[in-house]
Design a protein around this motif. Sequence first.
Motif, PDB file in Angstrom:
ATOM      1  N   GLU A  70      42.231  35.968  50.111  1.00 46.09           N
ATOM      2  CA  GLU A  70      42.301  36.848  51.280  1.00 46.09           C
ATOM      3  C   GLU A  70      43.602  36.704  52.059  1.00 46.09           C
ATOM      4  O   GLU A  70      43.983  37.588  52.831  1.00 46.09           O
ATOM      5  N   TYR A  71      44.338  35.599  51.889  1.00 47.33           N
ATOM      6  CA  TYR A  71      45.605  35.370  52.590  1.00 47.33           C
ATOM      7  C   TYR A  71      46.815  35.734  51.743  1.00 47.33           C
ATOM      8  O   TYR A  71      47.952  35.559  52.175  1.00 47.33           O
ATOM      9  N   ASP A 102      35.504  38.608  40.582  1.00 50.02           N
ATOM     10  CA  ASP A 102      35.967  37.627  41.561  1.00 50.02           C
ATOM     11  C   ASP A 102      35.520  36.237  41.128  1.00 50.02           C
ATOM     12  O   ASP A 102      34.504  36.080  40.465  1.00 50.02           O
ATOM     13  N   TYR A 103      36.285  35.219  41.518  1.00 50.45           N
ATOM     14  CA  TYR A 103      35.872  33.841  41.241  1.00 50.45           C
ATOM     15  C   TYR A 103      36.345  32.947  42.377  1.00 50.45           C
ATOM     16  O   TYR A 103      37.203  33.324  43.171  1.00 50.45           O
ATOM     17  N   VAL A 110      37.788  32.760  47.542  1.00 45.85           N
ATOM     18  CA  VAL A 110      37.482  33.849  46.626  1.00 45.85           C
ATOM     19  C   VAL A 110      38.792  34.481  46.146  1.00 45.85           C
ATOM     20  O   VAL A 110      39.628  34.874  46.953  1.00 45.85           O
ATOM     21  N   MET A 111      38.957  34.549  44.837  1.00 45.66           N
ATOM     22  CA  MET A 111      40.137  35.163  44.236  1.00 45.66           C
ATOM     23  C   MET A 111      39.740  36.536  43.701  1.00 45.66           C
ATOM     24  O   MET A 111      38.782  36.650  42.942  1.00 45.66           O
ATOM     25  N   ARG A 112      40.475  37.568  44.113  1.00 43.50           N
ATOM     26  CA  ARG A 112      40.177  38.946  43.708  1.00 43.50           C
ATOM     27  C   ARG A 112      41.386  39.571  43.009  1.00 43.50           C
ATOM     28  O   ARG A 112      42.516  39.183  43.253  1.00 43.50           O
ATOM     29  N   ILE A 113      41.112  40.571  42.167  1.00 44.81           N
ATOM     30  CA  ILE A 113      42.191  41.323  41.534  1.00 44.81           C
ATOM     31  C   ILE A 113      42.950  42.058  42.628  1.00 44.81           C
ATOM     32  O   ILE A 113      42.367  42.770  43.449  1.00 44.81           O
TER      33      ILE A 113
END
Length: 180
Positions: A70-71, A102-103, A110-113
Amino acid sequence: MAQTFSLAFVIAYMLLLSSLFAAGVTTVTEDGELLSSMIGVQGLIYCKQGSKLTPLQGAVARVTCERADEYGYEGEDVTVLSQATDAKGYFLATLSSSEVKDYFNSKNKVMRIKECRAFLELSPSDTCSFPTEINRGISGAILQKYRLVENKLKMKLFTVGPFVFSPQETDQDKSIPNGY
């Protein structure tokens, strides 16, 4: 007899859905709509010799998706190669939901594309093997607009290119990083 058939159909349908959920292939929205997060990328790859463009059979494209939290801190990229192009130069690369979901990273973020790009990867031709920047074949064509393919599993299908290889490298193409 009809009730037995419809009950068997409902049970088979529920088993299919549960296996898709377990495999991570489908998700359900808040409205209860069944969606797939499968992504497809299609395009054409040509060889340009002079002013003539010919489809390049056996060429490969690469799709790379960047992940970020998110950052904006980047995570591990997802990269897939297309199948080799057919006689018309057509390629298709697919990313399954397990590749784009997401993972949580090691810091529990949370890591997103964040963004996906398509690149030229490989030419099977010794006489037409230099990638060009036409339609961002070297720097990467950003996946932007898609159409929803309505088949057994809904897929977001993006179209890029056409991409072009040439017999020789140009000065313009030398100065462009290859996306890695």
